[in-house]
Design a protein around this motif. Structure first.
Motif, PDB file in Angstrom:
ATOM      1  N   LYS A 137      64.356  68.927  35.464  1.00  0.00           N
ATOM      2  CA  LYS A 137      65.496  69.323  34.636  1.00  0.00           C
ATOM      3  C   LYS A 137      66.061  68.121  33.893  1.00  0.00           C
ATOM      4  N   ALA A 138      66.175  66.981  34.584  1.00  0.00           N
ATOM      5  CA  ALA A 138      66.674  65.776  33.917  1.00  0.00           C
ATOM      6  C   ALA A 138      65.740  65.355  32.786  1.00  0.00           C
ATOM      7  N   ALA A 139      64.444  65.587  32.961  1.00  0.00           N
ATOM      8  CA  ALA A 139      63.466  65.142  31.970  1.00  0.00           C
ATOM      9  C   ALA A 139      63.321  66.096  30.793  1.00  0.00           C
ATOM     10  N   ARG A 140      63.614  67.391  30.985  1.00  0.00           N
ATOM     11  CA  ARG A 140      63.284  68.382  29.956  1.00  0.00           C
ATOM     12  C   ARG A 140      64.482  69.088  29.337  1.00  0.00           C
ATOM     13  N   HIS A 141      65.516  69.282  30.105  1.00  0.00           N
ATOM     14  CA  HIS A 141      66.576  70.180  29.666  1.00  0.00           C
ATOM     15  C   HIS A 141      67.665  69.433  28.906  1.00  0.00           C
ATOM     16  N   ASP A 142      67.992  69.948  27.732  1.00  0.00           N
ATOM     17  CA  ASP A 142      69.087  69.403  26.930  1.00  0.00           C
ATOM     18  C   ASP A 142      70.285  70.337  27.083  1.00  0.00           C
ATOM     19  N   PRO A 143      71.285  69.964  27.862  1.00  0.00           N
ATOM     20  CA  PRO A 143      72.411  70.875  28.095  1.00  0.00           C
ATOM     21  C   PRO A 143      73.209  71.181  26.833  1.00  0.00           C
ATOM     22  N   ALA A 144      73.137  70.296  25.847  1.00  0.00           N
ATOM     23  CA  ALA A 144      73.902  70.533  24.619  1.00  0.00           C
ATOM     24  C   ALA A 144      73.335  71.694  23.809  1.00  0.00           C
ATOM     25  N   THR A 145      72.008  71.857  23.852  1.00  0.00           N
ATOM     26  CA  THR A 145      71.372  72.912  23.068  1.00  0.00           C
ATOM     27  C   THR A 145      70.780  74.026  23.916  1.00  0.00           C
ATOM     28  N   GLY A 146      70.619  73.762  25.217  1.00  0.00           N
ATOM     29  CA  GLY A 146      69.980  74.739  26.092  1.00  0.00           C
ATOM     30  C   GLY A 146      68.472  74.737  25.993  1.00  0.00           C
ATOM     31  N   ALA A 147      67.898  73.818  25.211  1.00  0.00           N
ATOM     32  CA  ALA A 147      66.451  73.784  25.007  1.00  0.00           C
ATOM     33  C   ALA A 147      65.769  73.061  26.160  1.00  0.00           C
ATOM     34  N   ASP A 148      64.580  73.530  26.503  1.00  0.00           N
ATOM     35  CA  ASP A 148      63.712  72.858  27.463  1.00  0.00           C
ATOM     36  C   ASP A 148      62.553  72.260  26.678  1.00  0.00           C
ATOM     37  N   ARG A 149      62.521  70.933  26.598  1.00  0.00           N
ATOM     38  CA  ARG A 149      61.619  70.237  25.690  1.00  0.00           C
ATOM     39  C   ARG A 149      60.354  69.787  26.421  1.00  0.00           C
ATOM     40  N   ARG A 150      59.330  69.412  25.648  1.00  0.00           N
ATOM     41  CA  ARG A 150      58.074  68.965  26.234  1.00  0.00           C
ATOM     42  C   ARG A 150      58.221  67.613  26.920  1.00  0.00           C
ATOM     43  N   PHE A 151      59.048  66.751  26.332  1.00  0.00           N
ATOM     44  CA  PHE A 151      59.230  65.398  26.830  1.00  0.00           C
ATOM     45  C   PHE A 151      60.719  65.059  26.823  1.00  0.00           C
ATOM     46  N   PRO A 152      61.122  64.001  27.488  1.00  0.00           N
ATOM     47  CA  PRO A 152      62.543  63.655  27.506  1.00  0.00           C
ATOM     48  C   PRO A 152      63.141  63.484  26.115  1.00  0.00           C
ATOM     49  N   TRP A 153      62.372  62.955  25.176  1.00  0.00           N
ATOM     50  CA  TRP A 153      62.884  62.674  23.833  1.00  0.00           C
ATOM     51  C   TRP A 153      62.717  63.849  22.878  1.00  0.00           C
ATOM     52  N   GLY A 154      61.985  64.859  23.255  1.00  0.00           N
ATOM     53  CA  GLY A 154      61.755  65.996  22.364  1.00  0.00           C
ATOM     54  C   GLY A 154      60.361  66.559  22.550  1.00  0.00           C
ATOM     55  N   ASP A 155      59.792  67.087  21.470  1.00  0.00           N
ATOM     56  CA  ASP A 155      58.484  67.731  21.555  1.00  0.00           C
ATOM     57  C   ASP A 155      57.343  66.890  21.009  1.00  0.00           C
ATOM     58  N   ALA A 156      57.642  65.760  20.387  1.00  0.00           N
ATOM     59  CA  ALA A 156      56.605  64.910  19.808  1.00  0.00           C
ATOM     60  C   ALA A 156      55.794  64.226  20.903  1.00  0.00           C
ATOM     61  N   GLU A 157      54.505  64.019  20.629  1.00  0.00           N
ATOM     62  CA  GLU A 157      53.640  63.326  21.582  1.00  0.00           C
ATOM     63  C   GLU A 157      54.153  61.904  21.841  1.00  0.00           C
ATOM     64  N   PRO A 158      53.881  61.351  23.033  1.00  0.00           N
ATOM     65  CA  PRO A 158      54.293  59.974  23.313  1.00  0.00           C
ATOM     66  C   PRO A 158      53.656  58.981  22.357  1.00  0.00           C
ATOM     67  N   ASP A 159      54.379  57.922  22.051  1.00  0.00           N
ATOM     68  CA  ASP A 159      53.821  56.828  21.261  1.00  0.00           C
ATOM     69  C   ASP A 159      54.342  55.511  21.814  1.00  0.00           C
ATOM     70  N   GLU A 160      54.029  54.417  21.127  1.00  0.00           N
ATOM     71  CA  GLU A 160      54.385  53.091  21.640  1.00  0.00           C
ATOM     72  C   GLU A 160      55.884  52.870  21.700  1.00  0.00           C
ATOM     73  N   ALA A 161      56.664  53.663  20.956  1.00  0.00           N
ATOM     74  CA  ALA A 161      58.120  53.491  20.961  1.00  0.00           C
ATOM     75  C   ALA A 161      58.795  54.265  22.080  1.00  0.00           C
ATOM     76  N   THR A 162      58.112  55.269  22.629  1.00  0.00           N
ATOM     77  CA  THR A 162      58.786  56.158  23.578  1.00  0.00           C
ATOM     78  C   THR A 162      58.365  55.963  25.025  1.00  0.00           C
ATOM     79  N   ALA A 163      57.157  55.450  25.283  1.00  0.00           N
ATOM     80  CA  ALA A 163      56.718  55.384  26.676  1.00  0.00           C
ATOM     81  C   ALA A 163      55.611  54.353  26.860  1.00  0.00           C
ATOM     82  N   ASN A 164      55.568  53.764  28.043  1.00  0.00           N
ATOM     83  CA  ASN A 164      54.549  52.811  28.454  1.00  0.00           C
ATOM     84  C   ASN A 164      53.454  53.577  29.184  1.00  0.00           C
ATOM     85  N   LEU A 165      52.422  53.975  28.442  1.00  0.00           N
ATOM     86  CA  LEU A 165      51.343  54.805  28.955  1.00  0.00           C
ATOM     87  C   LEU A 165      49.990  54.258  28.511  1.00  0.00           C
TER      88      LEU A 165
END
Length: 448
Positions: free
Chosen positions: A314-342
Motif C-alpha cells: 500500500k505504501a508503494a502503490r496507493h496514492d491517497p490523494a487520488t485513490g489510484a493504485d499505481r504500478r510503481f511508487p512514482w507512477g506507471d512509467a517503467e523504472p529508469d536511472e532517475a527513479t531506482a537503483n536496479l
C-alpha cells in the motif's frame, strides 16, 4: 481458402511486443554472459558456498528452462537436450549436491544455451503472441526473461560469496550528504493488492483483490548502516530480550555479531567487503545482507516493527490523494536511472535519498531497488490463487518457513521488479541482497 489478416493496429502492437520481448531476452543474456565470462573455468565449476550452485549449473539451467517452455512447449519443436532435463531440475537436486552431478562443462553449457536461444528467436518470429494463456501477451517469453534475471541475481550473490580478486566493475553509486529520515503516515482505507493489468505478473501476484488496512506509519527510507551500527554499539547482538526465541537460537548457533561481509579492524573501524573489495562502511547506505531475525531484533530495539506485506505494498502503490493504485511508487512509467537503483547498474545500494524522483507522492523513498526489504508476512497465496503455469513456481512454497521480501535490490532487473512482485526466503538467509525498513501502529488520534 480465405485468409483473414489482423487489423493494421494489431500487427503494429504485435511487432512492438515482439521487439519488447527481444529486448528483455537480449538484456538478460548479456548479463548472464557478463557474470560467467569474467571468471575462468575452474571458478565456473567450483561451488563457492554450499548455499549456492556452481555458476555453470545456473548457466545450463537457464538454457534448460528456456528450452522446456519456449522451444518445446510454445514452439512445439524437438528437444535439444532431453537427456539433461533431470540434471537441471532444481527440485530434484539440492544446491549442495550439484557439484557432484555430471554437469555440462563450461564450453558445453555455453554452446547449449546459444543453440536454445537461436531456436527461441525463430519461435518468437513465428508466434502471433495471442491465444492460450501461456502465450497471450507474450507471457511465456516474459516468464523466461524474468527467470533468467532471477538466476542472474542469484549468480551475482554467488560472486559476492566467492573469494579472490575482484572481477566485476560498475560505476559508483550516488552519494548524498543529507540522508532521508523520518516516517510517513499512510491513512486507513482500502487499496488494490496484487496484479490486475501486468501481463507478465507471476501467479503469486494474482489475483488482484481489495484489502482494507488501519492507518500506519512507515519509515521514509530503509534502515541505514549508521542506524544499524547504533544497534550493534548498544549491544543488540548480546541482548536476548530483543530477539525471538528462534532468532536468538540462530544468532548463537551462527555466531552472528554484525551483518554479513562486515569486518572491524583493530582500531574499531567497520569495513564492508563488496565483491572482493574492502571498503569503509558508508553511513547513509541501506544496511544489506541481514537476515529476517536480525531485522526483527533491530525493530524491537527501535520500538517499532517490520511492515506487513500488505502495508508495504500500500505504501508503494496507493496514492491517497487520488485513490489510484499505481504500478510503481512514482507512477506507471517503467523504472529508469532517475527513479531506482536496479539491473546491476551499480554493485551496491545507493545512499538513502539518492533517488527523489522515485519517491511516492507522500515521500516514501527507495521502495524499489537498492535492497530487498523483509516484511513480517509469511509467504501465502492470495484469495482465489490459481497455480500457473506450474505448481513449482509458487504453490509448493506456500505454508513453509518463508518470509516475504519486497521491492527488489540493486541486483534485480526491472523486468523482474514491480510493486506487486513477491520474493520469499527462509528467515535465516542473508547472502541475498536483503535489508529492511520499519513501520508502527498509529497512536490514538494520530493521522486523523
Amino acid at each position: 481458402m480465405t485468409i483473414h489478416h489482423p487489423p493494421a493496429s494489431d500487427v503494429s502492437d504485435t511487432e512492438q511486443l515482439r521487439d519488447r520481448i527481444a529486448e528483455v531476452l537480449t538484456r538478460a543474456r548479456q548479463r548472464t554472459l557478463t557474470l560467467t565470462d569474467c571468471i575462468d573455468e575452474a571458478e565456473l565449476v567450483a561451488q563457492h558456498s554450499r548455499l549456492m550452485s556452481p555458476l555453470v549449473w545456473d548457466l545450463a539451467h537457464i538454457g534448460n528452462q528456456e528450452e522446456l517452455w519456449l522451444v518445446r512447449d510454445v514452439g512445439g519443436r524437438e528437444a535439444v537436450r532431453a537427456d539433461i532435463d533431470e540434471l537441471y531440475d532444481a527440485f530434484k537436486h539440492a544446491r549442495s549436491n550439484r557439484p557432484a552431478l555430471p554437469l555440462l562443462d563450461p564450453t558445453q553449457a555455453r554452446g547449449y544455451v546459444g543453440t536454445v536461444r537461436d531456436k527461441v528467436w525463430d519461435v518468437l518470429e513465428r508466434s502471433d503472441l495471442r491465444g492460450a494463456p501461456l502465450i497471450d501477451g507474450g507471457f511465456a517469453f516474459g516468464m523466461i526473461a524474468q527467470h533468467e534475471q532471477q538466476h542472474d541475481e542469484t549468480m551475482l550473490a554467488t560472486h559476492q560469496l566467492r573469494t579472490g580478486p575482484a572481477v566485476l566493475t560498475a560505476p559508483a553509486v550516488p552519494i548524498v550528504t543529507t540522508p532521508v529520515t523520518g516516517e510517513v503516515v499512510v491513512p486507513a482505507g482500502e487499496f488494490t493488492m496484487g496484479a490486475s493489468t501486468e501481463p507478465w505478473a507471476l501467479d503469486n501476484e494474482r489475483p488482484a483483490h481489495r484489502v482494507r488496512l488501519p492507518g500506519f506509519a512507515i519509515d521514509a527510507a530503509p534502515v541505514t548502516n549508521e542506524q544499524y551500527l547504533a544497534f550493534i554499539d548498544d549491544g543488540g547482538y548480546e541482548r536476548p530480550e530483543l530477539w525471538s526465541e528462534r532468532g536468538w537460537a540462530h544468532r548463537q548457533e551462527a555466531g552472528l555479531v554484525a551483518p554479513q561481509f562486515w569486518e572491524r579492524d583493530p582500531a574499531g573501524h567497520w569495513w564492508r567487503r563488496v565483491f572482493g573489495v574492502l571498503t569503509p562502511l558508508r553511513p547513509h547506505q541501506p544496511v544489506v545482507h541481514v537476515c529476517w531475525f536480525e531485522a526483527e531484533a533491530y525493530a524491537n530495539w527501535a520500538g517499532k516493527r517490520l511492515p506487513t506485506e500488505a502495508e508495504w505494498e500500500k505504501a508503494a502503490r496507493h496514492d491517497p490523494a487520488t485513490g489510484a493504485d499505481r504500478r510503481f511508487p512514482w507512477g506507471d512509467a517503467e523504472p529508469d536511472e532517475a527513479t531506482a537503483n536496479l539491473g546491476q547498474r551499480h554493485l551496491e545500494p545507493a545512499d538513502v535519498g539518492a533517488y527523489p524522483a522515485g519517491a511516492t507522492p507522500a515521500g516514501v523513498h527507495q521502495l524499489i531497488g537498492d535492497v530487498w526489504e523483509w516484511t513480517s508476512s509469511d509467504f501465502d497465496p492470495y484469495p482465489g490463487f490459481h497455480a500457473f503455469p506450474y505448481r513449482e513456481y509458487s504453490e509448493v512454497f506456500f505454508g513453509g518457513d518463508y518470509r516475504v521480501l519486497r521491492g527488489g535490490s540493486f541486483g534485480t532487473d526491472p523486468v523482474a521488479c514491480r510493486s506487486t512482485f513477491r520474493n520469499w526466503d527462509h528467515p535465516i538467509r542473508r547472502q541475498i541482497f536483503s535489508g529492511f525498513r520499519l513501520a508502527r501502529d498509529l497512536r490514538p488520534g494520530e493521522g486523523e
